[in-house]
Design an enzyme around this catalytic site. Structure first.
Site, PDB file in Angstrom:
ATOM      1  N   GLY A 195      -7.270   8.530  -2.143  1.00  9.37           N
ATOM      2  CA  GLY A 195      -8.293   7.788  -3.022  1.00  9.37           C
ATOM      3  C   GLY A 195      -8.869   6.564  -2.059  1.00  9.37           C
ATOM      4  O   GLY A 195      -9.942   5.553  -2.675  1.00  9.37           O
TER       5      GLY A 195
ATOM      6  N   GLU B  31      -1.300  -2.434   3.342  1.00 10.55           N
ATOM      7  CA  GLU B  31      -0.257  -3.236   2.838  1.00 10.55           C
ATOM      8  C   GLU B  31      -0.521  -4.730   3.048  1.00 10.55           C
ATOM      9  O   GLU B  31      -0.281  -5.524   2.264  1.00 10.55           O
ATOM     10  CB  GLU B  31       0.932  -2.899   3.676  1.00 10.55           C
ATOM     11  CG  GLU B  31       1.430  -1.380   2.746  1.00 10.55           C
ATOM     12  CD  GLU B  31       2.406  -0.468   3.640  1.00 10.55           C
ATOM     13  OE1 GLU B  31       1.711  -0.055   4.645  1.00 10.55           O
ATOM     14  OE2 GLU B  31       3.321  -0.022   3.225  1.00 10.55           O
TER      15      GLU B  31
END
Lengths: 762, 324
Positions: free
Chosen positions: A486, A719
């Protein structure tokens, strides 16, 4: 002539033909909406959860309601006669004795282990015509349990009399100590020393799409549609569990509703769907309920981190010493990471000890930079405190300690580091100095600003293969094994093809994440998807371009060097140069397709390619209610090249809001008396809403123009966009009200208590 | 997963009441709470009796006495956005606007908001607690950060509604229709504290339906407000809150209602705080005295002492807002 023509030597892996770095790009870096945006927002995208196959049955899983228990007896008689029920599976069923979770001396558990080590462990499963019938029948399975003593509090799990999760105890391995230099000498040389103990919460992944698989057999061949981050990793684990050749297992994972690391490993529900489908001769869907995902689909472990830091008057760090511990749940994995303590800043003397603890709760899974946000919560608050003690600007102190090499990796240099630029340019863009100078208001609404830096420690897997096919009409197929969670992977990879091959992105069809039709790509995790796959895609596109130009050179009787590709055509150099659309290339018309296979080029030898970040936050704290509003955030991210500014921003804002949840609202709560999770739902487990998100969020890409990290110049983003977000908020809270929020999340309850304690102290 | 049940939609109140007299039935208004309870197996239902076929239960109309009648099936969103309510009963409009999320306010009803079941995570979860007939409160020695600091006994829930404290502060009445006709009850007496009966939250008898809420004409110099403190910006119940309704004449408080939310198993009216206001000018000192009085005698559990300053803050801020 064969329709397939490729020459791996000229376009694929191998350093010899490494393409030159991009100069100015036309497509890459643009604000291009996702190639599948319409499908995703219109509802026409078929996620695994949406998949309906003819004759498909639905599975529901019987789960242990206790934190620790032994199954004494299972009675499935009633469930088997219920409406729509087609089959019941228990550990006694043929083929169901499948080992699960590897320990050092063999498997630690089973698919259906009668020894249940946490709430939610799988006991049996039912397949029925509808999901509702399956769940009704699952509730009708009678299970007799012997309840056993449990421990869910990691602070108590290492006590000698604590109930054991496994026979060998609750300490996973031995505490690991890493040392560099001499910390005692480092502290002795320091002008300021700070030591604090921090606590971080268990955070849950809560992806939009729950964990779900659909399994279908064709003879001995198995196809599984799975909401997964990596079809190849799931295929290997699934083939291993079912003792099938890899070639007999196909895993497909097209539209995917998020994972955050919780969909990297094989779930029991996948194997349960496969076993039921084989037995019943019909496809079976096994979808977890939202509540089940909270119990069995992973979590970010809580951490207790004691960190001591010393610095010279000028801010240079002299020593860092830390103890980190956290609960992995009931089965082995890792709960902590001290990576940033070892490597974010230059520090000659470092020592840290990491301890992983077993408790009677669901196993942790990787969660958006495993261990890093928790470690950052400690490190970046301690660094801030040092700056305060030394009377230094927090940005200034950080800038004093910027490394250009990885101290944890034999001082290997980074291919690039934009950490200093993230701090300096981020501070300017945020208005840091002005904001810090602003006088603090005396009323109950106090504003403050904070900064936190961060880094991510993984540079990506070495291998990925992509195939680019140019068809006779000039349209293109991009074939990649990568999963798109996504985040826009398909879009970014299509842009790489568009850039290299001169075709419009809407002429490119992306075929992805299917082990039967695509080639290997590593799982989409570890912030590696773009940086691992883009070079492979680029190599494949370059190889197709080479063939196109060769064909065109013959047709036009021009040297290849005079030709280029643009706008779906070959263009001859020079003013008014001839333009031949791909569809009019005779050689392509004859072959019908040109195929290029590309592989990732090797990592730069002896160097590390890692992303860095610095984030700035401004908060308003209501000292009466303890409410914290995050007013604005600026995220300066060195993730190398920005591949698509829209998906880049999405990643960053998503990372910031998930960090905001870590900092302020999210926390798993286990009942101390029963060991059961009391907030296993989306109301009681408080993910931030849009109203909690910063009203102003700005993303500042810092691109060091890294030409060494790989052939596209991009580093990881998912991240590092998340790692410092929570701590920047914590530091802003401290700036606003002068208390150190050692424990996350900083709820009104905790903040009111901290402020009251501050008042008592005067 | 939702268990199976029968569903009927009567078109007269009489038929609805008759249907609800049967055991195993539950009234279905907006369903935002009911369906969650059924899915989570908080209680069973064989038959849901929909109230959606009763248009007379929808709408806001003036009463002859100068008040407002609010049909129980009026959505929370309608209450939040109604100009008469915003103008004359501000606490109610603010409370309705603070409920849950836009989607839930569009679907949820005022009657349902008053009759919703507690949000205690033990009551809602897989725990056989006292309120569900299990004879034991898991919260009192358990995870009780969201539980009550007043009125706990045997059970330590907080009343989840935002509109209830506002309506109690506005002296609202509720009409309950049953087989034998209807009765009118002051909303304050509608809620049942655990000391009276810890297995029910309201005086509704089986077969009874809450049909309307009536708010009387506001007192002279009326002003009211609702302050809610919560853990996140939407879709969250009150950690602490206060509904305050005042009548101020000649610069002095003549009429006062102070009702806490997130504090007790029922909307928690605090007469001591009201007494601290009546007869006084609404200045800082009065406000501080009333806020202190509002939380005097609180009995926090292990994890919810933070609620006491939050409740005090809510009262103080509500009163301060009414002073400006």
């Amino acid at each position: 002539m064969s329709p397939v023509c490729f020459a791996p030597d000229s376009g694929g892996g191998g350093g010899a033909s490494t393409p030159a770095p991009w100069g100015e790009t036309k497509v890459v870096g643009a604000r291009l909406p996702r190639v599948d945006a319409y499908e995703r927002v219109s509802g026409s995208a078929v996620y695994t959860l949406d998949l309906q196959l003819p004759g498909m049955l639905h599975a529901a899983i019987v789960r242990c309601p206790h934190a620790h228990a032994r199954v004494k007896r299972i009675d499935t008689a009633k469930a088997e006669t219920m409406p729509g029920v087609r089959g019941v599976l228990t550990g006694e069923s043929p083929g169901a004795a499948i080992p699960w979770y590897q320990g050092r001396e063999g498997p630690l558990s089973l698919l259906f282990d009668p020894h249940c080590r946490h709430e939610g462990e799988e006991v049996a499963a039912v397949a029925a015509d509808t999901a509702l019938q399956a769940h009704d029948a699952a509730r009708a399975v009678v299970v007799e349990y012997e309840e056993l003593p449990f421990v869910v509090d990691p602070d108590k799990a290492l006590a000698p009399d604590a109930p054991k999760v496994h026979d060998w105890g609750n300490l996973l391995g031995q505490p690991r100590v890493t040392t560099r230099g001499d910390v005692a000498a480092g502290f002795a040389a320091a002008d300021a020393v700070v030591e604090m103990t921090f606590r971080t919460p268990v955070q849950m992944h809560t992806p939009m799409e729950v964990h779900v698989s659909v399994a279908q057999w064709d003879g001995d061949r198995l196809t599984v549609w799975d909401s997964t981050q990596g079809v190849y990793a799931i295929r290997e684990a699934l083939a291993g569990a079912l003792k099938l050749p890899l070639a007999s297992v196909r895993v497909v994972g097209h539209y995917m509703g998020g994972g955050f690391g919780s969909k990297l490993e094989l779930g029991k529900y996948t194997v349960i769907a496969a076993l039921l489908a084989r037995r019943l001769g019909r496809p079976v869907k096994a979808a977890l309920t939202r509540e089940e995902t909270f119990l069995v689909a992973g979590n970010r472990p809580s951490n207790v981190i004691t960190l001591k830091a010393g610095a010279k008057r000028d801010g240079a760090l002299t020593a860092l010493e830390a103890r980190l511990s956290g609960p992995v749940g009931a089965y082995p994995t890792s709960a902590v990471s001290a990576y940033q303590i070892g490597d974010l800043y230059t520090c000659p003397n470092v020592k840290f000890e990491t301890t992983n603890i077993l408790i009677h709760a669901g196993k942790a899974r990787p969660f958006r930079a495993p261990g890093f946000p928790s470690c950052n919560w400690a490190l970046e608050q301690v660094v801030d405190t040092l700056a305060e003690k030394l009377g230094l600007d927090p940005v200034e102190l950080r800038l004093k300690n910027i490394p250009t090499v990885s101290q944890l990796n034999d001082n290997a240099p980074y291919t690039s580091t934009g950490l200093a630029r993230c701090l300096t340019e981020g501070a300017v863009a945020f208005g840091w100095t002005e904001a810090r100078r602003r006088p603090k208001t005396a009323g109950h609404l106090r504003r403050g600003v904070g900064v936190a830096a961060g880094m991510w420690g993984y540079g990506g897997d070495p291998n990925a293969t992509a195939i680019v096919t140019l068809y006779a009409d000039g349209s293109v197929n991009l074939n990649t094994g990568a999963s798109d969670l996504g985040t826009g992977t398909k879009t970014v990879l299509a842009m790489v093809v568009a850039e290299e091959l001169g075709v419009a992105p809407d002429r490119i069809q992306v075929e992805h994440a299917d082990t039967a039709t695509t080639k290997f790509a590593p799982s989409s995790g570890g912030s590696q998807t773009v940086l691992v796959n883009s070079p492979a895609v680029r190599a494949a596109a370059i190889e197709v371009k080479r063939q196109v130009l060769e064909i065109a050179a013959r047709q036009l009787d021009k040297p290849v060097g005079d030709l280029a590709v643009a706008d779906g055509a070959v263009v001859v150099a020079g003013a008014g140069g001839k333009r031949v659309p791909f569809s009019e290339l005779k050689g392509l018309g004859e072959r019908r397709m040109l195929v290029g296979v590309g592989m990732r080029h090797p990592h730069p030898e002896g160097k590390l390619a890692l992303p860095f970040a610095a984030q700035f936050a401004e908060v308003e704290v209501d000292t009466r209610s303890g409410a914290v509003r995050v007013l604005r955030v600026l995220a300066a991210q060195d993730s190398g090249r920005v591949m698509n500014r829209l998906t880049f921003n999405n990643q960053v804002f998503g990372g910031v809001v998930q960090g905001l949840g870590f900092a302020l609202t999210e926390e798993r709560v286990l009942d101390r008396a029963t060991g059961k999770m009391v907030n296993a739902n989306w109301h009681d487990y408080k993910v931030p809403t849009m109203l909690d998100s910063p009203a102003e969020a700005e993303c500042l890409p810092i691109d060091p123009h890294d030409t060494e990290c790989n052939t596209v110049g991009a580093k990881g983003l998912g991240e590092p966009a998340h790692i410092p977000a929570a701590t920047a908020i914590a530091n802003a809270i401290h700036d606003a009200v002068g208390v150190r929020p050692l424990e996350a999340p900083v709820t009104p309850a905790r903040l009111v208590a901290l402020l009251a304690a501050q008042e008592r102290k005067g | 997963m939702l268990p199976s049940f029968a569903y009927v939609r009567p078109t007269t109140l009489k038929a609805a009441v008759a249907a609800l007299a049967a055991p195993g039935t539950r009234a279905h208004a907006g369903g935002t709470d009911l369906l969650g309870c059924l899915r989570d197996r908080v209680f069973p239902a064989d038959t849901l009796v929909s109230l959606a076929g009763l248009p007379e239960l929808v709408g806001v109309t003036p009463t002859a006495e100068g008040g407002l009648r609010l049909g129980a099936m009026t959505t929370v969103a309608t209450v939040a956005g109604h100009p008469d309510i915003a103008a004359r009963y501000r606490a109610l409009a603010e409370a309705a606007a603070a409920v849950a999320s836009p989607q839930l306010r569009n679907q949820g009803t005022l009657g349902g908001n008053l009759c919703q079941r507690p949000r205690c995570w033990y009551f809602r979860g897989d725990f056989h607690c006292a309120r569900k007939g299990g004879g034991k409160c898991f919260a009192v020695d358990g995870e009780n950060r969201y539980h009550c600091v007043f009125g706990g006994e045997t059970c330590f829930i907080v009343h989840p509604s935002d509109t209830a404290p506002a309506l109690v502060a506005l002296d609202a009445l509720v009409r309950l229709a049953g087989a034998g006709g209807s009765r009118v009850v002051p909303l304050e007496k509608f809620f049942v504290p655990p000391s009276a009966d810890f297995t029910r939250e309201t005086v509704l008898e089986p077969g009874e339906v809450l049909t309307e809420v009536v708010v009387p004409a506001p007192p002279a110099g009326a002003r009211s407000t609702y302050r809610k403190v919560r853990a996140r910006g939407a879709w969250d119940f009150a950690l602490a809150g206060a509904a305050v309704s005042l009548g101020i004449e000649g610069g002095r408080v003549k009429h006062a209602r102070v009702v806490l939310s997130g504090a007790a198993p029922i909307p928690w009216r605090v007469p001591a705080a009201e007494q601290a206001l009546i007869g006084h000018r609404l200045d800082g000192a009065t406000i501080a005295r009333a806020a202190d009085a509002a939380v005097a005698g609180a009995e926090p559990l292990a994890d919810n002492a933070y609620k006491v300053p939050l409740l005090r803050c809510a009262v103080e801020e509500a009163l301060t807002a009414l002073n400006s």
